[in-house]
Scaffold this motif. Structure first.
Motif, short mmCIF file in Angstrom:
data_model
loop_
_atom_site.label_atom_id
_atom_site.label_comp_id
_atom_site.label_asym_id
_atom_site.label_seq_id
_atom_site.Cartn_x
_atom_site.Cartn_y
_atom_site.Cartn_z
N ILE A 1 -3.34 5.20 7.45
CA ILE A 1 -2.10 4.41 7.52
C ILE A 1 -2.34 3.13 8.34
O ILE A 1 -3.21 3.10 9.23
CB ILE A 1 -0.93 5.25 8.13
CG1 ILE A 1 0.42 4.60 7.80
CG2 ILE A 1 -1.12 5.48 9.62
CD1 ILE A 1 1.61 5.54 8.04
N SER A 2 -1.60 2.07 8.01
CA SER A 2 -1.74 0.82 8.77
C SER A 2 -0.45 0.02 8.63
O SER A 2 0.50 0.48 7.98
CB SER A 2 -2.91 0.00 8.21
OG SER A 2 -2.52 -0.57 6.97
N ASP A 3 -0.44 -1.19 9.17
CA ASP A 3 0.77 -2.00 9.03
C ASP A 3 0.87 -2.65 7.64
O ASP A 3 1.74 -3.46 7.38
CB ASP A 3 0.87 -3.05 10.15
CG ASP A 3 -0.33 -3.98 10.16
OD1 ASP A 3 -1.16 -3.89 9.22
OD2 ASP A 3 -0.46 -4.79 11.09
N VAL B 1 4.58 6.56 2.43
CA VAL B 1 3.78 7.78 2.35
C VAL B 1 4.57 8.74 1.46
O VAL B 1 5.76 8.97 1.69
CB VAL B 1 3.62 8.41 3.76
CG1 VAL B 1 2.93 9.76 3.67
CG2 VAL B 1 2.85 7.46 4.67
N ALA C 1 6.44 2.39 7.98
CA ALA C 1 6.31 2.78 6.57
C ALA C 1 7.44 3.73 6.20
O ALA C 1 8.01 4.40 7.06
CB ALA C 1 4.96 3.46 6.35
N THR D 1 0.98 -0.43 5.08
CA THR D 1 1.49 0.71 4.30
C THR D 1 2.99 0.58 4.03
O THR D 1 3.78 0.48 4.97
CB THR D 1 1.21 2.03 5.05
OG1 THR D 1 -0.18 2.09 5.36
CG2 THR D 1 1.61 3.23 4.21
N LEU E 1 -3.87 11.49 7.96
CA LEU E 1 -2.88 10.44 7.64
C LEU E 1 -3.08 9.25 8.58
O LEU E 1 -3.08 8.09 8.14
CB LEU E 1 -1.45 11.01 7.76
CG LEU E 1 -0.32 9.99 7.62
CD1 LEU E 1 -0.38 9.27 6.26
CD2 LEU E 1 1.05 10.66 7.78
N ARG E 2 -3.27 9.55 9.86
CA ARG E 2 -3.49 8.46 10.83
C ARG E 2 -4.70 7.60 10.48
O ARG E 2 -4.73 6.40 10.73
CB ARG E 2 -3.71 9.03 12.23
CG ARG E 2 -2.42 9.29 12.96
CD ARG E 2 -2.61 9.48 14.45
NE ARG E 2 -1.30 9.66 15.05
CZ ARG E 2 -0.45 8.69 15.31
NH1 ARG E 2 -0.78 7.43 15.07
NH2 ARG E 2 0.74 8.93 15.82
N GLU F 1 0.81 -1.23 0.00
CA GLU F 1 0.00 0.00 0.00
C GLU F 1 0.85 1.29 0.00
O GLU F 1 1.83 1.39 0.73
CB GLU F 1 -0.86 -0.03 1.26
CG GLU F 1 -1.86 1.08 1.36
CD GLU F 1 -2.63 0.95 2.66
OE1 GLU F 1 -3.72 0.34 2.63
OE2 GLU F 1 -2.14 1.41 3.70
N PHE G 1 4.49 3.15 12.19
CA PHE G 1 3.86 2.05 11.44
C PHE G 1 4.85 1.28 10.56
O PHE G 1 4.44 0.40 9.79
CB PHE G 1 2.71 2.60 10.59
CG PHE G 1 1.49 2.95 11.40
CD1 PHE G 1 0.48 2.01 11.59
CD2 PHE G 1 1.38 4.19 12.02
CE1 PHE G 1 -0.63 2.32 12.35
CE2 PHE G 1 0.27 4.51 12.79
CZ PHE G 1 -0.74 3.57 12.97
N CYS H 1 5.14 7.58 10.18
CA CYS H 1 5.77 6.54 9.33
C CYS H 1 6.60 5.61 10.20
O CYS H 1 6.53 4.38 10.06
CB CYS H 1 6.65 7.18 8.26
SG CYS H 1 5.71 7.86 6.88
N LEU I 1 0.44 5.58 0.33
CA LEU I 1 -0.44 6.70 0.69
C LEU I 1 0.13 7.98 0.10
O LEU I 1 1.33 8.23 0.21
CB LEU I 1 -0.53 6.85 2.21
CG LEU I 1 -0.89 5.59 3.00
CD1 LEU I 1 -0.95 5.92 4.49
CD2 LEU I 1 -2.23 5.01 2.52
#
Ligand code: PLP
Length: 386
Positions: free
Chosen positions: A174-176, A181, A212, A178, A170-171, A123, A210, A207, A125
Motif C-alpha cells: 500500500i502507498s499514497d 483495497v 485509501a 492506492t 498489505l503494508r 492503484e 494511507f 486504509c 490492491l
C-alpha cells in the motif's frame, strides 16, 4: 427432448458442466427432468437464499410484473425508492447511497471506478486468492485461478496483490498512490477461507492511514448467509464501499454497490449508469427478500442451522476430512483428497453441493434449509465418504 445435447449445440461452452438437467424447484428441493429430487446445498452459488417457489416472494414479484417491469434510472420510481431505503437501513451505518446494477462483477466494476473517482488515485490492491468476477476490471482483482486471467491480459494496470489475513503483506504494497483495497470477508471461491476479525480491523486502519478506500465484496457472503446481514458485521468494521449481488433479489439478477458520503461527493450525472439496474421488478423482489428475512427471522435461523450443520459434519470424524469451517450457512469441508468425485457421489445420492478450490466441498444451501434436511445431507455425506 435431449436438453443436454441442445445446450451443448447452442450455448457457448464457457462452463464446466454437470451431467444433470434441473427443471423445477420447491423450497430447498430441486427436481431433474426425470422427477428425481435433490436437496439444494448449492442455491446457485448462494443466490436462492429463500429457496425456490416461495409463495410470499412469488406474490410480490407477480404483483410488480403486472404493474411495471423496467424503468430507466433517469425516472423516479416507488419500488426503487423503497428498496434503496430498506437496503440502506440494514447496511453498515456509514453507507448512505446505493448504485443498482445487475451482477456481482458489475457491482465490483462500479466499486473500482468509484474508488478512482473519489480518491483521484489509480492503484487498486486486492487479496490473493480473492474472487471478484470475470469482467475486465473485476478480473484484474481476481486471483483464484491463473487460467481465468492468462488468455485475457493485459488487464487493468496498477493492480497489486497482498496475502489474505496478513496485515504486513498489505503494508508492503500500500502507498499514497492506492485508491482502494478490495477483499472478501470470507473467500468463497478459494476454499471458504475465513477472514480474521483482527485482520479486517487492521485493513480498515491501514486504509485510513494511507487515505485509501476499503471495498468489501459481500457478493457471496452477504444477505444473511453467515447469520448477520453482512459477514463484515462480525468484525465491527465499516467499509467505504460494499459490493452486493447473488441473494439480493432472491434469484432475479441484481447487484448493488453501496457507498459512503465520501465516495458520493465527486459523482456527477452520467459517471456510471446501466440500463436495467434498479428496475421496479428487481426492486420489488429485493423488498420481498428483506421482508422474508425479517418476518421469518432468517438471520437467526442461518446462524443456528449453520452451527448445527457444522457440528454434525465435525461429529462425522471422517479420516477423509481435514477441516470443517465456515460461518452460518457458508460452509466448507476440506478433504485430504480432490473433492470432485465426492461431489458427484453426493449428487448421485440426491444432494447438490459444489467445490471451492480443489479440496473443499462447499455447502451454501438456501437460508431456509431445515434441521431435518441438514441431517439428511450429513447422513448421505457420511455414506459417500465411507
Ligand atoms: C465474492 C464474489 N464477488 C463477485 C462475484 C461475481 O459475481 P457475478 O458472477 O454475479 O458476476 C462472485 C461470484 O461468484 C463472488 O463470489
Amino acid at each position: 427432448m435431449d436438453y443436454k445435447e441442445m445446450e451443448d449445440s447452442y450455448v457457448a461452452p464457457t462452463y464446466g458442466r454437470r451431467d444433470l438437467t434441473i427443471v423445477r424447484g420447491d423450497g430447498c428441493i430441486l427436481y431433474d427432468d426425470d422427477g428425481r429430487q435433490y436437496i439444494d446445498c448449492f442455491s446457485n452459488v448462494g443466490v436462492n437464499i429463500l429457496g425456490h417457489n416461495v409463495p410470499e416472494y412469488n406474490q410480490a414479484v407477480i404483483m410488480q410484473l403486472s404493474k411495471l417491469i423496467n424503468l430507466h434510472g433517469s425516472f423516479y420510481n416507488d419500488k426503487r425508492a423503497e428498496f434503496a431505503k430498506r437496503l440502506l437501513s440494514v447496511c453498515p451505518k456509514d453507507l448512505t447511497k446505493v448504485l443498482f446494477c445487475n451482477s456481482g462483477s458489475e457491482s465490483v466494476e462500479a466499486a473500482l471506478k468509484f474508488s478512482r473517482l473519489s480518491t483521484g488515485r489509480k492503484e487498486i490492491l486486492s487479496a490473493k486468492m480473492g474472487y471478484h468476477g470475470k469482467t475486465f476490471g473485476s478480473l484484474s482483482v481476481t486471483t483464484t485461478n491463473p487460467k481465468y486471467r492468462e488468455s485475457f491480459v493485459p488487464l487493468l494496470d496498477d493492480v497489486k496483490h497482498f496475502s489474505y489475513n496478513d496485515a504486513e503483506s498489505l503494508r508492503s504494497v500500500i502507498s499514497d498512490k492506492t485508491a482502494a483495497v478490495i477483499l472478501e470477508p470470507i473467500q468463497g471461491e478459494s476454499g471458504i477461507r475465513l477472514g480474521d476479525m483482527r485482520f479486517m480491523q487492521q485493513v480498515r486502519e491501514i486504509c485510513d492511514e494511507f487515505g485509501a478506500l476499503m471495498i468489501v465484496d459481500e457478493v457471496q457472503s452477504g444477505m444473511g448467509r453467515t447469520g448477520k446481514m453482512f459477514a463484515i458485521e462480525w468484525t465491527g468494521v465499516s467499509p467505504d464501499i460494499m459490493c452486493l449481488a447473488k441473494g439480493l433479489a432472491g434469484g432475479i439478477p441484481a447487484g448493488a454497490t453501496v457507498i459512503n458520503d465520501k465516495v458520493t461527493e465527486k459523482m456527477f450525472p452520467g459517471c456510471h449508469t446501466n440500463t436495467f439496474g434498479g428496475n421496479p421488478l428487481v426492486c420489488a423482489a429485493g423488498i420481498a427478500v428483506l421482508d422474508y428475512i425479517e418476518t421469518h427471522n432468517l438471520l437467526k435461523h442461518a446462524e443456528d442451522a449453520g452451527e448445527h450443520f457444522m457440528k454434525r459434519l465435525r461429529e462425522m470424524d471422517s479420516p477423509k476430512i481435514r477441516e470443517v469451517r465456515g460461518v452460518g450457512l457458508m460452509i466448507g469441508v476440506e478433504l485430504k483428497e480432490k473433492a470432485t468425485g465426492y461431489i458427484k457421489a453426493l449428487q448421485d445420492n440426491g444432494v447438490l453441493a459444489f467445490p471451492s478450490g480443489n479440496l473443499v466441498i462447499r455447502f451454501l444451501p438456501p437460508l431456509t434449509i431445515t434441521q431435518e434436511q441438514i441431517d439428511t445431507v450429513v447422513e448421505k455425506f457420511a455414506k459417500v465418504l465411507a
